[in-house]
Design a protein around this motif. Structure first.
Motif, mmCIF file in Angstrom:
data_model
loop_
_atom_site.group_PDB
_atom_site.id
_atom_site.type_symbol
_atom_site.label_atom_id
_atom_site.label_comp_id
_atom_site.label_asym_id
_atom_site.label_seq_id
_atom_site.Cartn_x
_atom_site.Cartn_y
_atom_site.Cartn_z
ATOM 1 N N ASP A 4 0.554 -1.707 -0.195
ATOM 2 C CA ASP A 4 -0.024 -0.016 0.077
ATOM 3 C C ASP A 4 1.137 1.478 -0.052
ATOM 4 O O ASP A 4 1.717 1.753 1.032
ATOM 5 C CB ASP A 4 -0.922 0.003 1.084
ATOM 6 C CG ASP A 4 -2.198 1.271 0.972
ATOM 7 O OD1 ASP A 4 -1.497 1.832 0.450
ATOM 8 O OD2 ASP A 4 -2.745 0.816 1.562
ATOM 9 N N THR A 7 -0.870 5.848 2.658
ATOM 10 C CA THR A 7 -0.859 5.884 3.943
ATOM 11 C C THR A 7 -0.511 6.837 5.439
ATOM 12 O O THR A 7 0.394 7.554 4.466
ATOM 13 C CB THR A 7 -0.334 5.231 4.956
ATOM 14 O OG1 THR A 7 0.539 5.737 5.878
ATOM 15 C CG2 THR A 7 -0.590 2.424 3.786
ATOM 16 N N ARG A 214 -6.370 3.054 -7.324
ATOM 17 C CA ARG A 214 -7.439 3.330 -6.217
ATOM 18 C C ARG A 214 -8.421 2.624 -5.291
ATOM 19 O O ARG A 214 -9.017 1.889 -6.898
ATOM 20 C CB ARG A 214 -7.393 5.320 -5.422
ATOM 21 C CG ARG A 214 -6.270 5.935 -5.467
ATOM 22 C CD ARG A 214 -6.592 7.039 -5.837
ATOM 23 N NE ARG A 214 -7.777 7.545 -6.414
ATOM 24 C CZ ARG A 214 -8.492 8.275 -6.468
ATOM 25 N NH1 ARG A 214 -9.258 9.012 -4.595
ATOM 26 N NH2 ARG A 214 -10.270 9.094 -6.928
ATOM 27 N N PRO A 215 -8.630 2.473 -4.423
ATOM 28 C CA PRO A 215 -10.533 1.281 -3.595
ATOM 29 C C PRO A 215 -11.540 2.473 -4.175
ATOM 30 O O PRO A 215 -11.037 3.699 -4.554
ATOM 31 C CB PRO A 215 -10.053 1.358 -2.371
ATOM 32 C CG PRO A 215 -8.611 1.808 -1.867
ATOM 33 C CD PRO A 215 -8.038 2.276 -2.910
ATOM 34 N N SER A 240 -3.848 3.176 -1.064
ATOM 35 C CA SER A 240 -5.308 3.372 -0.798
ATOM 36 C C SER A 240 -5.377 4.456 -0.051
ATOM 37 O O SER A 240 -6.780 4.492 0.599
ATOM 38 C CB SER A 240 -6.159 2.170 0.692
ATOM 39 O OG SER A 240 -5.082 2.513 1.307
ATOM 40 N N TRP A 242 -5.003 5.554 2.996
ATOM 41 C CA TRP A 242 -5.346 5.001 4.259
ATOM 42 C C TRP A 242 -5.146 5.941 5.442
ATOM 43 O O TRP A 242 -4.536 6.489 5.493
ATOM 44 C CB TRP A 242 -4.606 3.471 5.279
ATOM 45 C CG TRP A 242 -5.689 3.101 5.306
ATOM 46 C CD1 TRP A 242 -7.201 2.399 5.482
ATOM 47 C CD2 TRP A 242 -5.082 2.562 7.044
ATOM 48 N NE1 TRP A 242 -7.259 1.935 6.374
ATOM 49 C CE2 TRP A 242 -6.769 1.969 7.857
ATOM 50 C CE3 TRP A 242 -4.223 2.768 7.432
ATOM 51 C CZ2 TRP A 242 -6.169 1.071 9.279
ATOM 52 C CZ3 TRP A 242 -3.943 2.620 9.152
ATOM 53 C CH2 TRP A 242 -5.229 1.258 10.048
ATOM 54 N N TRP A 252 -7.186 -3.615 0.511
ATOM 55 C CA TRP A 252 -6.759 -3.332 -0.753
ATOM 56 C C TRP A 252 -5.168 -3.469 -0.479
ATOM 57 O O TRP A 252 -4.677 -2.686 0.276
ATOM 58 C CB TRP A 252 -8.046 -2.448 -1.120
ATOM 59 C CG TRP A 252 -7.502 -1.286 -1.820
ATOM 60 C CD1 TRP A 252 -8.106 -1.352 -3.335
ATOM 61 C CD2 TRP A 252 -6.284 -1.110 -2.762
ATOM 62 N NE1 TRP A 252 -7.691 -1.522 -4.352
ATOM 63 C CE2 TRP A 252 -7.282 -0.746 -4.765
ATOM 64 C CE3 TRP A 252 -5.177 -0.512 -2.168
ATOM 65 C CZ2 TRP A 252 -5.764 0.527 -5.505
ATOM 66 C CZ3 TRP A 252 -4.141 0.375 -3.054
ATOM 67 C CH2 TRP A 252 -4.785 0.540 -4.563
ATOM 68 N N TYR A 253 -4.715 -3.836 -2.081
ATOM 69 C CA TYR A 253 -3.730 -3.712 -2.343
ATOM 70 C C TYR A 253 -2.671 -3.795 -3.441
ATOM 71 O O TYR A 253 -3.876 -4.203 -4.216
ATOM 72 C CB TYR A 253 -2.406 -4.723 -1.513
ATOM 73 C CG TYR A 253 -2.993 -5.696 -1.582
ATOM 74 C CD1 TYR A 253 -2.132 -7.226 -3.107
ATOM 75 C CD2 TYR A 253 -4.247 -6.589 -0.767
ATOM 76 C CE1 TYR A 253 -2.654 -8.029 -3.082
ATOM 77 C CE2 TYR A 253 -4.435 -8.273 -1.306
ATOM 78 C CZ TYR A 253 -4.331 -8.648 -2.141
ATOM 79 O OH TYR A 253 -4.503 -9.666 -2.422
#
Ligand code: AMP
Ligand code: FE
Ligand code: FE
Ligand code: ZN
Length: 270
Positions: A4, A7, A214-215, A240, A242, A252-253
């Protein structure tokens, strides 16, 4: 390899400390995580120390600089930077001052709407270098003005909202220059389709990649972004963004199949 590459920690507007983020990345099965706090790289050292103590994950040194381009806000990810570099520190100092001014302006707007919130009620963690809307949203929840975090955005703080004030960062060219001076690799964070028109100009400033994966983004939009990035000679990355809220870190990754070019550029073996 699961990664990821976007973050946040308590050094900006995330809810976990850098050490807690590392623990969450391990629990979520991530092999590598990039710590990309807004306008600072202050969390990288603590994340690395925590990762060294528990044998993983790999921590990519990063930041997400708030920049301006043609009057609009652009978020710029920097990967592989020297986290203590003076160019990042100088950018961070300017960014922090602009963010404090902007927070006062948003609180002024809320006050004019009849909400008596004060700057003192906006709690920021001791290690936080970038105060932002999530901190203000949490203050509004705490004083009972709104029922929950999301309500604060829906009613007041979302882009274009009644108490929103845009974040005015230094020019994109300056952000890209700071990241490159710190030995890093500059990537346009979470672009909208409309931003693709400006990829070529940003590339001319030294931009090297675009966060296309991206998610919660329609596959057709990811594909269009990817095509535009490639047309402009830019690499594609993914993360993501996050901040601590569910779903869990690692749900998600991306893998080396998606971001192999970036890993190669950063000298990370898949
Ligand atoms: P700021 O850096 O102060 O502009 O705050 C940006 C952060 O606010 C983002 O990284 C998200 O965490 C959060 N945010 C922005 N817009 C929304 C929204 N509409 N709903 C929930 N959170 C949001
Ligand atoms: Fe954020
Ligand atoms: Fe962002
Ligand atoms: Zn972010």
């Amino acid at each position: 390899m699961r990664l990821d590459l976007h973050t946040h920690t308590t050094c900006s507007d995330g809810t976990l400390t850098p050490a807690e983020l590392v623990a969450a990345a391990n629990a979520g099965g991530l092999d590598a995580v990039a710590v990309t706090d807004h306008d600072t790289a202050a969390g990288v050292a603590a994340a690395r120390a925590a990762a060294a103590a528990v044998g993983g994950p790999r921590v990519v040194a990063g930041t997400e600089l708030t920049c301006s381009l043609g009057g609009a806000e652009v978020h710029l990810l920097g990967y592989g930077i020297a986290p203590g570099h003076a160019a990042i520190a100088a950018f961070a100092a300017r960014g922090a001052a602009l963010r404090v001014e902007r927070m006062a302006a948003m609180i002024g707007r809320l006050n004019r709407l009849g909400i008596r919130v004060t700057v003192a009620e906006v709690e920021v963690p001791a290690d936080c270098a970038a105060v932002g809307r999530p901190h203000l949203a949490r203050a509004l929840v705490k004083r009972g003005t709104v029922g929950n975090f999301q309500d604060a955005f829906t009613r007041f703080l979302a882009d274009g909202g009644s108490a929103w004030v845009p974040s005015r960062g230094p020019d994109l060219a300056e952000g890209i220059a700071a990241i490159r001076a710190a030995g890093g690799f500059a990537v346009w964070a979470h672009p909208a389709l409309d931003d693709t028109r400006r990829f070529a100009a940003a590339r001319a400033m030294g931009l090297e990649g675009v966060e296309t994966l991206r998610p919660r983004v329609e596959p057709s939009i990811s594909l269009a972004l990817e095509q535009a990035a490639r047309d402009a000679g830019l690499l594609c990355t993914g993360g993501s963004d996050w901040h601590g809220a569910p779903p869990a870190l690692g749900a998600w990754y991306v893998t080396e199949r998606h971001v192999g070019d970036l890993l190669e550029r950063l000298g990370i073996a898949a």
